[in-house]
Design an enzyme around this catalytic site. Structure first.
Site, short mmCIF file in Angstrom:
data_model
loop_
_atom_site.label_atom_id
_atom_site.label_comp_id
_atom_site.label_asym_id
_atom_site.label_seq_id
_atom_site.Cartn_x
_atom_site.Cartn_y
_atom_site.Cartn_z
N THR A 153 -11.29 -7.72 -3.23
CA THR A 153 -12.28 -8.69 -2.79
C THR A 153 -13.70 -8.15 -2.94
OG1 THR A 153 -10.73 -9.75 -1.28
CG2 THR A 153 -13.06 -10.03 -0.79
N GLN A 212 -3.54 -8.02 -9.77
CA GLN A 212 -2.08 -8.12 -9.89
C GLN A 212 -1.57 -7.56 -11.21
OE1 GLN A 212 0.13 -9.06 -7.68
NE2 GLN A 212 -1.13 -10.04 -6.11
N HIS A 218 -3.51 -1.26 -3.07
CA HIS A 218 -2.27 -1.57 -2.33
C HIS A 218 -1.35 -2.52 -3.08
CE1 HIS A 218 -3.03 -5.67 -0.56
NE2 HIS A 218 -4.27 -5.36 -0.86
N THR A 220 -20.01 6.24 3.03
CA THR A 220 -19.30 7.51 2.81
C THR A 220 -18.04 7.27 2.00
OG1 THR A 220 -20.14 8.37 4.88
CG2 THR A 220 -18.19 9.44 3.99
N CYS A 267 -2.98 -14.82 1.74
CA CYS A 267 -4.33 -15.20 2.15
C CYS A 267 -4.38 -16.62 2.70
CB CYS A 267 -5.30 -15.07 0.99
SG CYS A 267 -5.15 -13.50 0.16
#
Lengths: 381, 399
Positions: free
Chosen positions: A70, A179, A201, A237, A325
């Protein structure tokens, strides 16, 4: 437990967990700090970036670490025109994109950017003639979803790339690879991809870390301002556990690529055979035959998909209604509707998505849990 | 330096001050409820004084008065709360404390209109109320000539002075949720679905002093785990008023699917409601609840017509309280918004009442038809099974 919701997220590889744990324990220094602890972390991040760059066939300096797909997508869509104000304020995409693209485009549209969404066909493939027409007007950016997260539809990138070269050589191409990384061939240079977004992920890496590829010489306005980390492109960071976890996952995923293809294809065959045998209720396979084998979108006529998800979940089988989502909001998939699938069919869609960590035996077990669930859900009169 | 004084909260008691001989019990319960809701904020005393509860923190400098005010207004039986200063002495002290108090109100330097209202509970005090108001007003005008002007009709600030054994000064009133202290009216079982109505019904009955427990009918897989979580969230919101709540979760899909498979569609909702009432009554009796509470409103849906409600009530032998019976949906939603359950209620998860819905349910059912249909159903056994599967969860958003 059988996890068939890998398009939502994938379980981490053991190697991912080790890399994250090691980094948290041994590389806690701030990569920007001027001492050894900082330097060690910086060097580990740099080394991980080099490995990721090699896998993508790009230069390390072309990669930016982000919090995930995103953020990468937002940075490109919002940052490209902002950094290049003289380009035409016009962006072309499709109606079957991820919400990260669609919502960002809506915001840009409300701020005066012309956004054009071209259609996709029944297979989920972008309509090339529509795309060509849309690019007849000068356009700064085209954003395309390489592999659709709901249907597995894969865009014909060779054709799209030659179309772009022919009709809009100046237009930058952003490819949403969230994907697709490690699952289908990726030729960023050959396709003339200027920007690409990735999320760890989705390939067994940690959540909260992703990549943005920005081809050398391209300009983007950063989304986040602050300490000027990553050459000022992404302040905040750096995240050594995330970065090292992502690099470890990518390494394993690429190494197990053949196994991935074999397993997901074999599981898909078993599932399709089993689905064809279901006679209690009409079943329609909505995923295109040529799509990513790991994603199977199926509609069970008249069955509320959430009920089926619940029944399967009770039995330890995890699948999804549309995408994670929108699943919490009970919306009919905009992707399926964009493909011209009737609302009644689209609103009964279930997504089964597999990974290299699944086994064919799980597909068999899934089929019996599915028929058990359907028997429970459908009336016996 | 401000003058030395005690910083306390005054919690005003409403209708319970009228409760005659039971008044001591009511006030005692209210003080205990208040004490329980506030104790995590720090050491404090709740002292009864005429129709007022004084909340006295031991360490006012490290006490979160705003949070205490908020929590106090949520305790049923409290009409309003005033953050106040409390002190002893005579008229010179009252004048000095009034001027000192007003310094805080006027700290931003802006001009304001004001008036003073006094009450003299201590009739031995030499001045009568109008005289006290007049003298305090004069002292304030003298102290803040550039900032204060008198306006007795629409003042920006109303400074209230109460002359008691220890005097009170305050200018701020926060409204409470009124009602009667939870636990003074016995205990009832609320049928909590996850929709808009039942939390409001629970709130309304708790405000009449009922202690509540909840029953929720869960229809996995027709409802999801998130639907149950939503019910727990609603119970959490409700617990801000009622104190800790127990939610008895009953697995209900077995009964529902049996009915779906064996009952004409137009009677399905009604017989499902009857089964729910039977289960609820069983739990109520086990738990010492003397009534059931539902969120039904007359005519809202087919199962809430007079005929349908009569047929539903016929299967239980205890009072069924329906506080929303005469409210329209907008009025219910207004309360739901006020008590902050609305946004949770409208999350789009299926609940047990919407799982199997007929297109044209019967609106004028007969009791004999229901009895006849139920005669051959394995209801008793399935109800026992459902009760065996009951899981109780405790919900409390605040200590």
């Amino acid at each position: 437990m059988v996890y068939f919701d890998n398009a939502a997220t994938t379980p981490p590889f053991p190697e991912t967990v080790d890399a994250v744990a090691t980094a948290m324990r041994d590389l806690f220094g701030n990569p920007a700090s001027p001492h050894r602890a900082g330097f060690d972390a910086e060097r580990a991040v740099k080394d991980a970036k080099e490995r990721l760059a090699r896998q993508l066939g790009v230069l390390p300096e072309e990669l930016i670490f982000t919090s995930g797909g995103t953020e990468s997508i937002n940075t490109v869509l919002s940052g490209h025109l902002a950094a290049n104000p003289r380009l035409p304020a016009r962006i072309v995409s499709t109606g079957a994109e991820h919400p990260a693209v669609l919502r960002t485009l809506e915001r840009l549209a409300s701020r005066g950017v012309e956004t054009v969404l071209v259609g996709v066909d029944r297979q989920g493939t972008v309509c090339l003639d529509e795309l060509e027409r849309a690019l007849g007007t000068p356009t700064s950016l085209v954003s395309l979803l390489h592999v659709n997260n709901e249907t597995g539809a894969v865009q014909p990138m060779d054709e799209i790339a030659s179309l772009l070269r022919r009709v809009a050589p100046e237009t930058a191409l952003h490819l949403d690879c969230v994907q697709s990384f490690g699952k289908v061939p990726l030729a960023l240079h050959r396709w003339g991809v200027r920007f690409a977004s990735f999320s760890a992920h989705k390939f067994h890496g940690p959540k909260g870390i992703g990549l943005l590829y920005a081809a050398k010489g391209s300009r983007l306005e950063p989304l986040l301002l602050g300490g000027g980390q990553q050459g000022g492109m992404r302040s905040g960071t750096e995240n050594p556990p995330g970065v090292l976890g992502m690099a470890a996952a990518a390494g394993v995923f690429v190494r197990r690529h053949d196994e991935y293809l074999e397993k997901t294809a074999a599981i898909r065959r078993i599932l399709l055979d089993g689905l064809a045998r279901i006679d209690r209720v009409p079943v329609a396979v909505l995923s295109p035959p040529a799509g990513l084998p790991a994603i199977l979108n199926v509609s069970f006529a008249g069955v509320k998909p959430q009920t089926l998800v619940n029944a399967l979940s009770e039995r330890g089988f995890f699948v999804s209604t549309v995408s994670a989502c929108s699943a919490k909001r009970n919306l009919t998939s905009h992707v399926l509707l964009a493909m011209g699938i009737p609302e009644a069919v689209a609103s009964s869609a279930l997504r089964i998505s597999t990974s290299v960590l699944n086994e064919t035996a799980e597909a068999e077990a899934f089929l019996s849990a599915l028929s058990e669930s359907l028997a429970l859900i459908l009336p016996r009169r | 330096m401000p003058l030395p004084h005690d910083r306390i909260l005054l919690a005003r008691i409403g209708e319970i001050s009228l409760k005659g001989l039971n008044r001591g019990d009511f006030e005692g319960k209210l003080a205990a409820n208040l004490q329980r809701r506030l104790k995590s904020l720090g050491d404090l005393r709740v002292v009864r004084s005429q129709s007022i509860l004084r909340i006295e923190p031991s360490d006012p400098d490290h006490f979160d008065f705003e949070e205490a005010i908020r929590r106090t207004t949520f305790v049923f039986g409290i009409v309003s709360v005033n953050p106040a200063r409390s002190f002893g002495g005579g008229m010179p002290e009252i004048l000095a404390q009034s001027v000192d108090h007003m310094a805080g109100v006027l700290a931003d330097g802006r001009p304001r209109t004001f008036k003073v209202e006094s009450r003299r509970s201590d009739k031995r005090f030499p001045l009568e109320s109008p005289a006290i108001s007049r003298d305090v007003g004069a002292a304030l005008l003298q102290a803040y000539p550039d900032q204060l002007t008198v306006d007795v009709k629409h003042p920006d600030v109303t400074l209230r002075v109460e002359v008691r054994d220890t005097h009170l000064i305050f200018d701020r009133t926060v409204r409470g949720h009124r009602g009667l202290p939870v636990g003074t009216a016995g205990k009832a079982l609320l049928l909590l679905s996850g929709g808009i109505d039942s939390p409001v019904a629970g709130y309304m009955m708790a405000s009449r002093g009922l202690e509540l427990e909840c029953v929720h009918f869960q229809s996995m897989p027709f409802t999801s785990e998130r639907a149950l979580e939503k019910v727990m969230d609603l119970a959490g919101k409700l617990s801000l008023y009622t104190g800790r709540l127990q939610v008895h979760v009953v697995p209900f899909a077995g009964i529902q699917t049996m009915l779906r498979d064996r009952i004409p569609e137009d009677m399905l909702t009604l017989l499902t409601r009857r089964a729910m009432m039977r289960v609820a009554e069983r739990i109520a009796r086990q738990r010492g609840c003397k009534a059931l509470v539902t969120g039904e409103s007359l005519g809202q849906v087919a199962s809430q017509t007079l005929h349908a409600l009569a047929v539903t009530d016929a299967v239980v032998d205890m009072p069924v309280f329906r506080p929303l019976i005469g409210l329209d949906k907008d009025a219910t939603i207004e309360v739901a918004r006020r008590i902050d359950t609305f946004e949770t209620s409208i999350q789009p998860y299926e609940d047990c009442c919407t799982v199997f819905v007929a297109k044209h349910p019967k609106t004028r059912p007969h009791r004999s038809d229901c009895d006849a249909l139920e005669k051959d159903l394995p209801l008793a056994g399935l109800i026992e099974e459902a009760l065996l599967g009951l899981v109780t969860r405790k919900v409390a958003l605040e200590p």
